[in-house]
Design a protein around this motif. Structure first.
Motif, mmCIF file in Angstrom:
data_model
loop_
_atom_site.group_PDB
_atom_site.id
_atom_site.type_symbol
_atom_site.label_atom_id
_atom_site.label_comp_id
_atom_site.label_asym_id
_atom_site.label_seq_id
_atom_site.Cartn_x
_atom_site.Cartn_y
_atom_site.Cartn_z
ATOM 1 N N GLU A 25 -18.394 -0.446 26.869
ATOM 2 C CA GLU A 25 -18.024 -1.530 25.955
ATOM 3 C C GLU A 25 -16.504 -1.671 25.966
ATOM 4 O O GLU A 25 -15.781 -0.696 26.101
ATOM 5 C CB GLU A 25 -18.454 -1.164 24.540
ATOM 6 N N ASN A 26 -16.056 -2.880 25.784
ATOM 7 C CA ASN A 26 -14.619 -3.081 25.631
ATOM 8 C C ASN A 26 -14.305 -3.341 24.165
ATOM 9 O O ASN A 26 -14.966 -4.147 23.528
ATOM 10 C CB ASN A 26 -14.157 -4.270 26.472
ATOM 11 N N VAL A 27 -13.310 -2.646 23.638
ATOM 12 C CA VAL A 27 -12.917 -2.935 22.261
ATOM 13 C C VAL A 27 -12.058 -4.193 22.207
ATOM 14 O O VAL A 27 -12.153 -4.980 21.283
ATOM 15 C CB VAL A 27 -12.129 -1.789 21.575
ATOM 16 N N TYR A 28 -11.219 -4.318 23.213
ATOM 17 C CA TYR A 28 -10.345 -5.492 23.281
ATOM 18 C C TYR A 28 -10.562 -6.220 24.600
ATOM 19 O O TYR A 28 -10.731 -5.574 25.638
ATOM 20 C CB TYR A 28 -8.876 -5.070 23.246
ATOM 21 N N LYS A 29 -10.536 -7.530 24.522
ATOM 22 C CA LYS A 29 -10.457 -8.329 25.740
ATOM 23 C C LYS A 29 -9.249 -9.230 25.595
ATOM 24 O O LYS A 29 -9.209 -10.087 24.707
ATOM 25 C CB LYS A 29 -11.721 -9.170 25.919
ATOM 26 N N VAL A 30 -8.276 -9.003 26.423
ATOM 27 C CA VAL A 30 -7.030 -9.769 26.349
ATOM 28 C C VAL A 30 -7.057 -10.791 27.471
ATOM 29 O O VAL A 30 -7.262 -10.448 28.634
ATOM 30 C CB VAL A 30 -5.809 -8.827 26.491
ATOM 31 N N ASN A 31 -6.872 -12.048 27.088
ATOM 32 C CA ASN A 31 -7.079 -13.119 28.032
ATOM 33 C C ASN A 31 -5.875 -14.067 28.062
ATOM 34 O O ASN A 31 -5.584 -14.738 27.076
ATOM 35 C CB ASN A 31 -8.365 -13.872 27.617
ATOM 36 N N GLN A 32 -5.170 -14.071 29.180
ATOM 37 C CA GLN A 32 -4.036 -14.986 29.387
ATOM 38 C C GLN A 32 -3.052 -14.954 28.215
ATOM 39 O O GLN A 32 -2.641 -15.983 27.714
ATOM 40 C CB GLN A 32 -4.547 -16.411 29.605
ATOM 41 N N LEU A 33 -2.726 -13.744 27.801
ATOM 42 C CA LEU A 33 -1.808 -13.593 26.659
ATOM 43 C C LEU A 33 -0.359 -13.809 27.101
ATOM 44 O O LEU A 33 0.106 -13.217 28.071
ATOM 45 C CB LEU A 33 -1.970 -12.188 26.063
ATOM 46 N N ASN A 34 0.314 -14.686 26.383
ATOM 47 C CA ASN A 34 1.750 -14.900 26.574
ATOM 48 C C ASN A 34 2.435 -14.757 25.235
ATOM 49 O O ASN A 34 1.870 -15.132 24.204
ATOM 50 C CB ASN A 34 2.030 -16.304 27.114
ATOM 51 N N LEU A 35 3.648 -14.206 25.250
ATOM 52 C CA LEU A 35 4.389 -14.056 24.004
ATOM 53 C C LEU A 35 5.871 -14.302 24.245
ATOM 54 O O LEU A 35 6.430 -13.855 25.253
ATOM 55 C CB LEU A 35 4.166 -12.652 23.420
ATOM 56 N N TRP A 36 6.467 -15.042 23.337
ATOM 57 C CA TRP A 36 7.896 -15.326 23.397
ATOM 58 C C TRP A 36 8.583 -14.856 22.118
ATOM 59 O O TRP A 36 8.051 -15.040 21.021
ATOM 60 C CB TRP A 36 8.154 -16.829 23.512
ATOM 61 N N TYR A 37 9.773 -14.241 22.284
ATOM 62 C CA TYR A 37 10.685 -14.047 21.145
ATOM 63 C C TYR A 37 11.711 -15.170 21.287
ATOM 64 O O TYR A 37 12.584 -15.084 22.152
ATOM 65 C CB TYR A 37 11.410 -12.705 21.241
ATOM 66 N N MET A 76 0.944 -6.936 14.458
ATOM 67 C CA MET A 76 2.144 -6.503 13.752
ATOM 68 C C MET A 76 3.369 -7.266 14.244
ATOM 69 O O MET A 76 4.351 -7.422 13.525
ATOM 70 C CB MET A 76 2.353 -5.014 14.005
ATOM 71 N N VAL A 77 3.280 -7.746 15.478
ATOM 72 C CA VAL A 77 4.416 -8.435 16.096
ATOM 73 C C VAL A 77 4.787 -9.710 15.330
ATOM 74 O O VAL A 77 5.908 -10.195 15.401
ATOM 75 C CB VAL A 77 4.095 -8.716 17.592
ATOM 76 N N GLU A 78 3.826 -10.210 14.569
ATOM 77 C CA GLU A 78 4.079 -11.445 13.811
ATOM 78 C C GLU A 78 5.155 -11.310 12.740
ATOM 79 O O GLU A 78 5.626 -12.307 12.211
ATOM 80 C CB GLU A 78 2.796 -11.898 13.101
ATOM 81 N N THR A 79 5.511 -10.083 12.417
ATOM 82 C CA THR A 79 6.566 -9.910 11.412
ATOM 83 C C THR A 79 7.918 -10.384 11.954
ATOM 84 O O THR A 79 8.852 -10.583 11.189
ATOM 85 C CB THR A 79 6.683 -8.435 10.977
ATOM 86 N N PRO A 81 10.074 -13.278 13.034
ATOM 87 C CA PRO A 81 9.906 -14.708 12.741
ATOM 88 C C PRO A 81 9.894 -15.624 13.968
ATOM 89 O O PRO A 81 9.195 -16.634 13.967
ATOM 90 C CB PRO A 81 11.117 -15.044 11.850
ATOM 91 N N SER A 82 10.633 -15.264 15.034
ATOM 92 C CA SER A 82 10.740 -16.183 16.169
ATOM 93 C C SER A 82 9.559 -16.092 17.139
ATOM 94 O O SER A 82 9.541 -16.784 18.152
ATOM 95 C CB SER A 82 12.032 -15.878 16.931
ATOM 96 N N VAL A 83 8.571 -15.251 16.838
ATOM 97 C CA VAL A 83 7.502 -15.001 17.809
ATOM 98 C C VAL A 83 6.538 -16.182 17.969
ATOM 99 O O VAL A 83 6.108 -16.783 16.990
ATOM 100 C CB VAL A 83 6.713 -13.724 17.424
ATOM 101 N N LYS A 84 6.247 -16.495 19.247
ATOM 102 C CA LYS A 84 5.197 -17.482 19.562
ATOM 103 C C LYS A 84 4.221 -16.824 20.518
ATOM 104 O O LYS A 84 4.630 -16.108 21.429
ATOM 105 C CB LYS A 84 5.809 -18.704 20.266
ATOM 106 N N VAL A 85 2.938 -17.092 20.297
ATOM 107 C CA VAL A 85 1.904 -16.463 21.129
ATOM 108 C C VAL A 85 0.980 -17.539 21.676
ATOM 109 O O VAL A 85 0.680 -18.510 20.990
ATOM 110 C CB VAL A 85 1.078 -15.460 20.279
ATOM 111 N N SER A 86 0.542 -17.384 22.937
ATOM 112 C CA SER A 86 -0.548 -18.225 23.429
ATOM 113 C C SER A 86 -1.557 -17.341 24.139
ATOM 114 O O SER A 86 -1.259 -16.202 24.486
ATOM 115 C CB SER A 86 -0.022 -19.306 24.374
ATOM 116 N N GLY A 87 -2.751 -17.870 24.353
ATOM 117 C CA GLY A 87 -3.816 -17.094 24.965
ATOM 118 C C GLY A 87 -4.630 -16.397 23.895
ATOM 119 O O GLY A 87 -4.475 -16.685 22.713
ATOM 120 N N GLY A 88 -5.497 -15.486 24.304
ATOM 121 C CA GLY A 88 -6.412 -14.899 23.330
ATOM 122 C C GLY A 88 -6.492 -13.397 23.379
ATOM 123 O O GLY A 88 -6.301 -12.779 24.421
#
Ligand SMILES: Nc1ncnc2c1ncn2[C@@H]1O[C@H](COP(=O)(O)OP(=O)(O)O)[C@@H](O)[C@H]1O
Ligand SMILES: [Mg+2]
Length: 274
Positions: A25-37, A76-79, A81-88
């Motif tokens: 089983e997979n606990v996490y499936k990370v799909n096309q995750l992008n993150l910007w500060y 936790m990264v959402e703390t 303020p400049s963070v933007k996330v795309s993907g799932g």
């Protein structure tokens, strides 16, 4: 109809054998995750499946996005303020970024241990019961049980059982880190995230935490960031090699270290950079 043991048809050997678990089983499936500060593109097209009840190591040079990645797994990264996330990111088949998703629930399932041991300036006992108390547990007997179970689980019970009311700051660094692991276990998490948990510890404490991780994976899914490749090789089942925000290679730890598929992985593990 009643059959005695003798009458009962013998099961074929193959029927009594437990089927080996092939589908982890997979606990996490990370799909096309992008993150910007802000403008800084810190995570690029990350695709990773994190297996259940195994140790997954994240390795790579400083600044490649290891901490950012695991802090995304508990949001936790959402703390920042400049963070933007795309993907799932799917945790147990639920998209943790969807608006209706309750981040508080995620935090009760996913515990985190940091680089520097960070106990609260309270007694050993109070450190462990902190989470359970927040979740409304008040009964002294129940809390006592949680304390013993968690401290045993973090392999520190014998060392502290006679001084539970002493301040956690009186413990050594290695003991403080195991106390932080106990604090994490007290909420009965599903996943434990560890961000370089031994980098501030001496070799003996490091060994204790490494042994503990091996023990804990029987019950928990562990994701551990380490810049120590020997550590990753020693304790993990799977390893992801990160470089400048990308996953260069993700495979079984033995394979990644003995027969890397990518030249950049080979250069890194042979110490040519980083
Ligand atoms: N809070 C933040 N604000 C802006 N940029 C950040 C922040 N945290 C990390 N970064 C940047 O993101 C990149 C990845 O950092 P980090 O995830 O800490 O890497 P690692 O843990 O692998 O050393 C780096 O370029 C770093 O400067
Ligand atoms: Mg880091």
């Amino acid at each position: 109809m009643n059959m005695t043991v003798k009458d009962r048809p013998k099961k074929k050997q193959t029927e009594t054998k437990k089927t080996p678990i092939v589908n982890v089983e997979n606990v996490y499936k990370v799909n096309q995750l992008n993150l910007w500060y802000g403008e800084d593109h810190a995570l690029k097209d990350i695709n990773l499946d994190i297996p259940e009840k195994q140790v997954t190591a994240i390795i790579g040079p400083s600044g490649c996005g290891k901490s950012t990645f695991i802090k995304t797994l508990n949001r936790m990264v959402e703390t920042v303020p400049s963070v933007k996330v795309s993907g799932g990111i799917q945790y147990r088949n639920q998209n943790i970024f969807q608006p209706s998703y309750k981040v508080e629930e995620l935090r009760t399932q996913v515990g985190m241990v940091f680089q520097k041991p960070n106990p609260f300036p309270k007694s050993i006992y109070e450190n462990v019961v902190y989470g359970p108390k927040i979740h409304g547990i008040r009964d002294k007997k129940t809390l006592d049980k949680i304390v013993e179970k968690s401290l045993r689980g973090a392999a520190i019970w014998e060392e502290v059982k006679d001084r539970l009311n002493e301040n956690a700051y009186g413990l050594s660094g290695g003991q403080q880190q195991r106390l932080c692991i106990a604090r994490c276990l007290a909420i009965e998490p599903d996943v434990i995230l560890m961000d370089e948990p031994t980098s501030a510890l001496d070799p003996i404490s490091t060994l204790k935490v490494e042994e503990l991780v091996q023990e804990l994976k029987k019950d928990y899914s562990i994701i551990i960031v380490t810049h120590n490749m020997q550590q990753a090789a020693r304790i993990s089942d799977k390893t992801a090699f990160f470089l400048t925000g990308e996953v260069v290679e993700f495979s079984n730890t033995n394979e990644l270290f003995s027969n890397p598929a990518d030249k950049r992985t080979e250069d890194y593990i042979t110490g040519r950079f980083g």
